[in-house]
Design a protein around this motif. Structure first.
Motif, PDB file in Angstrom:
ATOM      1  N   ALA B 177       0.834  -1.208   0.000  1.00 60.51           N
ATOM      2  CA  ALA B 177       0.000   0.000   0.000  1.00 60.51           C
ATOM      3  C   ALA B 177       0.870   1.261   0.000  1.00 60.51           C
ATOM      4  N   LEU B 178       1.902   1.276   0.812  1.00 64.32           N
ATOM      5  CA  LEU B 178       2.779   2.458   0.884  1.00 64.32           C
ATOM      6  C   LEU B 178       3.603   2.599  -0.396  1.00 64.32           C
ATOM      7  N   PHE B 179       4.059   1.460  -0.917  1.00 67.13           N
ATOM      8  CA  PHE B 179       4.784   1.470  -2.191  1.00 67.13           C
ATOM      9  C   PHE B 179       3.905   2.072  -3.296  1.00 67.13           C
ATOM     10  N   LEU B 180       2.634   1.660  -3.317  1.00 67.22           N
ATOM     11  CA  LEU B 180       1.738   2.136  -4.375  1.00 67.22           C
ATOM     12  C   LEU B 180       1.436   3.630  -4.246  1.00 67.22           C
ATOM     13  N   CYS B 181       1.433   4.157  -3.016  1.00 70.95           N
ATOM     14  CA  CYS B 181       1.206   5.603  -2.852  1.00 70.95           C
ATOM     15  C   CYS B 181       2.294   6.395  -3.581  1.00 70.95           C
ATOM     16  N   ARG B 182       3.519   5.876  -3.538  1.00 73.14           N
ATOM     17  CA  ARG B 182       4.612   6.533  -4.251  1.00 73.14           C
ATOM     18  C   ARG B 182       4.513   6.260  -5.754  1.00 73.14           C
ATOM     19  N   GLU B 183       4.253   4.998  -6.083  1.00 78.39           N
ATOM     20  CA  GLU B 183       4.255   4.546  -7.471  1.00 78.39           C
ATOM     21  C   GLU B 183       3.121   5.174  -8.293  1.00 78.39           C
ATOM     22  N   LEU B 184       1.926   5.223  -7.716  1.00 76.93           N
ATOM     23  CA  LEU B 184       0.750   5.704  -8.455  1.00 76.93           C
ATOM     24  C   LEU B 184       0.382   7.130  -8.079  1.00 76.93           C
ATOM     25  N   GLY B 185       0.960   7.657  -6.988  1.00 75.53           N
ATOM     26  CA  GLY B 185       0.591   8.989  -6.530  1.00 75.53           C
ATOM     27  C   GLY B 185      -0.785   8.986  -5.871  1.00 75.53           C
ATOM     28  N   MET B 186      -1.203  10.143  -5.409  1.00 80.74           N
ATOM     29  CA  MET B 186      -2.445  10.237  -4.635  1.00 80.74           C
ATOM     30  C   MET B 186      -3.578  10.861  -5.439  1.00 80.74           C
ATOM     31  N   GLU B 187      -3.409  10.878  -6.755  1.00 76.77           N
ATOM     32  CA  GLU B 187      -4.400  11.553  -7.587  1.00 76.77           C
ATOM     33  C   GLU B 187      -4.933  10.588  -8.630  1.00 76.77           C
ATOM     34  N   ASN B 188      -5.718   9.628  -8.181  1.00 75.05           N
ATOM     35  CA  ASN B 188      -6.272   8.614  -9.073  1.00 75.05           C
ATOM     36  C   ASN B 188      -7.784   8.714  -9.145  1.00 75.05           C
ATOM     37  N   GLY B 189      -8.280   9.956  -9.179  1.00 81.43           N
ATOM     38  CA  GLY B 189      -9.720  10.188  -9.277  1.00 81.43           C
ATOM     39  C   GLY B 189     -10.287   9.548 -10.522  1.00 81.43           C
ATOM     40  N   GLY B 190     -11.530   9.095 -10.430  1.00 84.54           N
ATOM     41  CA  GLY B 190     -12.180   8.491 -11.588  1.00 84.54           C
ATOM     42  C   GLY B 190     -11.674   7.094 -11.903  1.00 84.54           C
ATOM     43  N   ARG B 191     -10.946   6.497 -10.958  1.00 83.04           N
ATOM     44  CA  ARG B 191     -10.422   5.145 -11.169  1.00 83.04           C
ATOM     45  C   ARG B 191     -10.753   4.246  -9.985  1.00 83.04           C
ATOM     46  N   VAL B 192     -11.012   2.988 -10.295  1.00 85.93           N
ATOM     47  CA  VAL B 192     -11.076   1.957  -9.262  1.00 85.93           C
ATOM     48  C   VAL B 192      -9.783   1.172  -9.353  1.00 85.93           C
ATOM     49  N   ILE B 193      -9.177   0.896  -8.219  1.00 86.98           N
ATOM     50  CA  ILE B 193      -7.980   0.072  -8.206  1.00 86.98           C
ATOM     51  C   ILE B 193      -8.400  -1.358  -7.877  1.00 86.98           C
ATOM     52  N   GLU B 194      -8.204  -2.261  -8.838  1.00 88.83           N
ATOM     53  CA  GLU B 194      -8.526  -3.674  -8.600  1.00 88.83           C
ATOM     54  C   GLU B 194      -7.228  -4.435  -8.348  1.00 88.83           C
ATOM     55  N   TYR B 195      -7.137  -5.033  -7.166  1.00 83.51           N
ATOM     56  CA  TYR B 195      -5.915  -5.731  -6.763  1.00 83.51           C
ATOM     57  C   TYR B 195      -6.085  -7.219  -7.036  1.00 83.51           C
ATOM     58  N   GLY B 196      -5.091  -7.820  -7.657  1.00 83.89           N
ATOM     59  CA  GLY B 196      -5.181  -9.250  -7.925  1.00 83.89           C
ATOM     60  C   GLY B 196      -3.797  -9.867  -8.047  1.00 83.89           C
ATOM     61  N   GLY B 197      -3.778 -11.076  -8.582  1.00 85.01           N
ATOM     62  CA  GLY B 197      -2.522 -11.815  -8.724  1.00 85.01           C
ATOM     63  C   GLY B 197      -2.337 -12.769  -7.557  1.00 85.01           C
ATOM     64  N   GLU B 198      -1.384 -13.683  -7.711  1.00 85.95           N
ATOM     65  CA  GLU B 198      -1.242 -14.785  -6.725  1.00 85.95           C
ATOM     66  C   GLU B 198      -0.894 -14.273  -5.323  1.00 85.95           C
ATOM     67  N   THR B 199      -0.172 -13.152  -5.243  1.00 87.31           N
ATOM     68  CA  THR B 199       0.193 -12.620  -3.923  1.00 87.31           C
ATOM     69  C   THR B 199      -1.058 -12.190  -3.158  1.00 87.31           C
ATOM     70  N   VAL B 200      -1.969 -11.542  -3.868  1.00 83.63           N
ATOM     71  CA  VAL B 200      -3.211 -11.068  -3.246  1.00 83.63           C
ATOM     72  C   VAL B 200      -4.129 -12.254  -2.942  1.00 83.63           C
ATOM     73  N   ARG B 201      -4.174 -13.220  -3.871  1.00 88.39           N
ATOM     74  CA  ARG B 201      -4.993 -14.433  -3.641  1.00 88.39           C
ATOM     75  C   ARG B 201      -4.525 -15.179  -2.395  1.00 88.39           C
ATOM     76  N   ALA B 202      -3.228 -15.106  -2.117  1.00 83.22           N
ATOM     77  CA  ALA B 202      -2.679 -15.831  -0.959  1.00 83.22           C
ATOM     78  C   ALA B 202      -2.929 -15.084   0.357  1.00 83.22           C
ATOM     79  N   MET B 203      -3.406 -13.837   0.265  1.00 84.78           N
ATOM     80  CA  MET B 203      -3.632 -13.042   1.487  1.00 84.78           C
ATOM     81  C   MET B 203      -4.967 -13.410   2.138  1.00 84.78           C
ATOM     82  N   SER B 204      -5.018 -13.246   3.467  1.00 84.72           N
ATOM     83  CA  SER B 204      -6.288 -13.310   4.171  1.00 84.72           C
ATOM     84  C   SER B 204      -7.114 -12.076   3.795  1.00 84.72           C
TER      85      SER B 204
END
Lengths: 166, 421
Positions: B177-204
């Motif tokens: 989450a903190l990495f993405l704040c830097r990577e994507l910035g804090m100005e993602n209006g008009g977008r939904v962020i959909e998280y996926g991939g095996e790392t996310v699938r493995a999370m509780s």
């Protein structure tokens, strides 16, 4: 909607809701919270701002919390409109719901603190009489004009409820 | 052309077959979350002014968390009014001093995949971890929801983030989450962020909730994770039977995404966001000389049972450094009970930590643990805006519970991997 005319208070990027409505004053009446509005970035703002003055800001104005007091503190101080390169989504919706015009102005960086500006929020025309310059930006959203013309969400809800009764 | 998960949910909520980005829809609300902060205290006077009540008491969930426990007559009055509202309108899903609303929704199994939900708090995006579309709004707009059961939404574009690989020990969802704040910035209006991939699938679901919670810091419309067996198991654990069609709520293979990005979890190291923005983040070693006075474990994002387990893993057999203090505010009564039963609280207390009541607390400068001028704090919360946790000159660093605990032991910002076997 009438033309808004006032001085510009200029802010940078990422001005967040917490500096407009600090959590430390959450339990205090709006008059007191408004006195601390934006003090972390401009200690003189609340004292100097006059009814009709405009906020001109950079990217992502109002990023952060859902706290509607951020927009309410501005209307309490008499801010006439907010022009910013872009807005935080909840702040933007709150502002319009309170009848505070919020318009995307890509040229916000051209405005200097203290400039007198005139804004027609419906057509999106911005004028700086001192230099004779003008800009036209996207006016208030068409799909919200009924709500905005009613004076905000509360007056609009009153109209809707009255219609449902008849 | 197919639709993304969010487009499908919004189309369904608007009663139409298809929704396309940019389209403005009026959506029916399946669930509205109200908190003591922007809930009844701001909405009830407006209902009185309108001479009306709530559209559906059974679709409202009400929680007290921001002003709990009352510390003065003002906060006590806000809680009192919240209780009176629940009684007046017959809100059965009223959780009074049971924990933080966003966490309670998950604990109670109140969110189902495919739901369209609204919350009167920016971190309402957290609910998206259950495969529903849940976004935050201000109290004025929640007034409209409570009266009409509807809200307008401009259909956002979807950005898909796929994480592959496995975290190293000591690296968790908060670091993403903190990495993405830097990577994507804090100005993602008009977008939904959909998280996926095996790392996310493995999370509780609790770790997925960290990602969707901090979609708020990305400035996104919301965050979402498509439901899978982990989601269904979490609902069953909460005593709710998942809806029969729960797993059908997913994006089409030919859906159009604004952007698809792929990341490798194996490469990620613990992250810290320096004052005064979550986007001001970097690897933990960029801040490792910073001495800290306070370490804070709390808030919706950072004090769930999984978070307390991380803290205890670091603290076991160690002590909080002299000159530093560790404050821990578990996010709910259930978390407190489980952490007491499994020995986690004992481990944390034995290290010298200070256990606080559940609630939003110092995260928003509302409860115990507020900072003085120039104090330095490392926190498992989600925002470090100037003045957010107290005085304007206070310096707040954001990190994972692992990193916060390691820093409390070191007395300076520390890499948790040095403390984990």
């Amino acid at each position: 909607m009438k033309i808004i005319s006032g001085r510009a208070f200029v802010f940078g990027d990422d001005i967040n809701t917490d500096v407009m409505a600090p959590g430390l004053y959450f339990k205090a009446p709006m008059a007191e919270m408004a006195r601390h509005c934006l003090e972390a970035v401009n200690p003189d703002f609340a004292r100097q701002v006059q009814p009709g003055d405009l906020i001109v800001a950079g990217r992502n104005f109002g990023v952060g919390s859902a706290r509607e007091q951020a927009a309410l503190a501005l209307t309490h101080l008499g801010v006439g409109a907010v022009l910013a390169v872009s807005f935080g989504r909840i702040f933007y919706r709150n502002a319009l719901n309170f009848g505070l015009p919020a318009l995307v102005f890509p040229g916000a960086g051209l405005i200097r603190a203290g400039d007198t500006l005139q804004l027609d929020p419906v057509t999106g025309r911005i004028e700086r009489p001192a230099t004779g310059e003008s800009w036209t930006v996207q006016g208030l959203p068409v799909h919200l004009m009924a709500m905005i013309e009613a004076g905000g969400l509360m007056p609009w809800l009153k109209l809707r409820l009255a219609k449902e009764k008849t | 052309m197919g639709q993304t998960l969010s487009e499908k949910i919004l189309a369904h909520a608007a009663g139409q077959p298809v929704a396309r980005p940019g389209e403005i829809l009026t959506c029916r609300v399946d669930l509205a979350l109200l908190l003591d902060s922007g809930g009844p205290r701001r909405i009830w006077p407006r209902l009185k002014e309108l001479g009306t009540g709530v559209w559906d008491a059974d679709r409202i969930v009400l929680c007290t968390d921001h002003f709990t426990p009352a510390v003065d007559a003002e906060s006590a009055a806000i809680l009192q009014l919240t209780r009176e509202f629940a009684a007046e309108f017959g809100i059965r899903n009223f959780f009074d001093m049971r924990g933080i609303g966003h966490v309670l929704l998950a604990e109670q199994g109140l969110l189902q995949p495919g739901m369209f939900a609204c919350g009167g708090d920016s971190h309402s995006s957290m609910g998206g971890a259950f495969g529903c579309f849940m976004a935050g709004f201000g109290a004025i707009e929640m007034t409209g929801v409570v009266v009409t059961g509807e809200i307008w939404i401009q259909v956002p574009e979807t950005v898909q983030l796929n994480w592959s690989g496995r975290f190293g020990h000591g690296v968790v969802a908060k670091d993403i989450a903190l990495f993405l704040c830097r990577e994507l910035g804090m100005e993602n209006g008009g977008r939904v962020i959909e998280y996926g991939g095996e790392t996310v699938r493995a999370m509780s679901v609790w770790e997925r909730m960290v990602l969707t919670n901090m979609a708020a810091e990305l400035g996104a419309e919301t965050g979402i994770v498509a439901a899978d067996e982990v989601t269904l198991a979490a609902l069953r654990a909460a005593g709710r039977e998942p809806a029969a069609e729960a797993l059908q709520w997913r994006g089409d293979a030919d859906a159009a995404y604004l952007d698809v990005r792929n990341y490798a979890a194996d490469d990620l190291v613990p992250q810290v966001a320096a004052p005064h923005s979550p986007a001001n983040s970097g690897p933990v070693d960029s801040c490792d000389k910073v001495r800290i006075g306070q370490a804070y474990i709390g808030a919706c994002v950072g004090a769930k049972l999984t978070d307390l387990h991380m803290v205890a893993e670091v603290l076991k057999g160690r002590k909080v450094a002299n000159g530093s203090r560790l404050l821990v505010a578990p996010s709910s009564s259930a978390v407190m009970a489980q952490a007491a039963a499994d020995g986690t609280l004992a481990t944390i207390s034995a290290a010298g930590a200070y256990i606080l009541p559940t609630g939003c607390g110092a995260c928003a400068a509302l409860g115990a643990g507020v900072l003085a001028e120039n104090e330095v704090c490392i926190s498992s919360t989600n925002r470090n805006f100037k003045g957010r946790m107290g005085a304007n000159s206070a310096q707040v660093y954001l990190a994972s519970p692992y990193t916060v605990a390691a820093s409390a032991v070191a007395g300076r910002i520390a890499d948790p991997r040095e403390f984990l076997a």
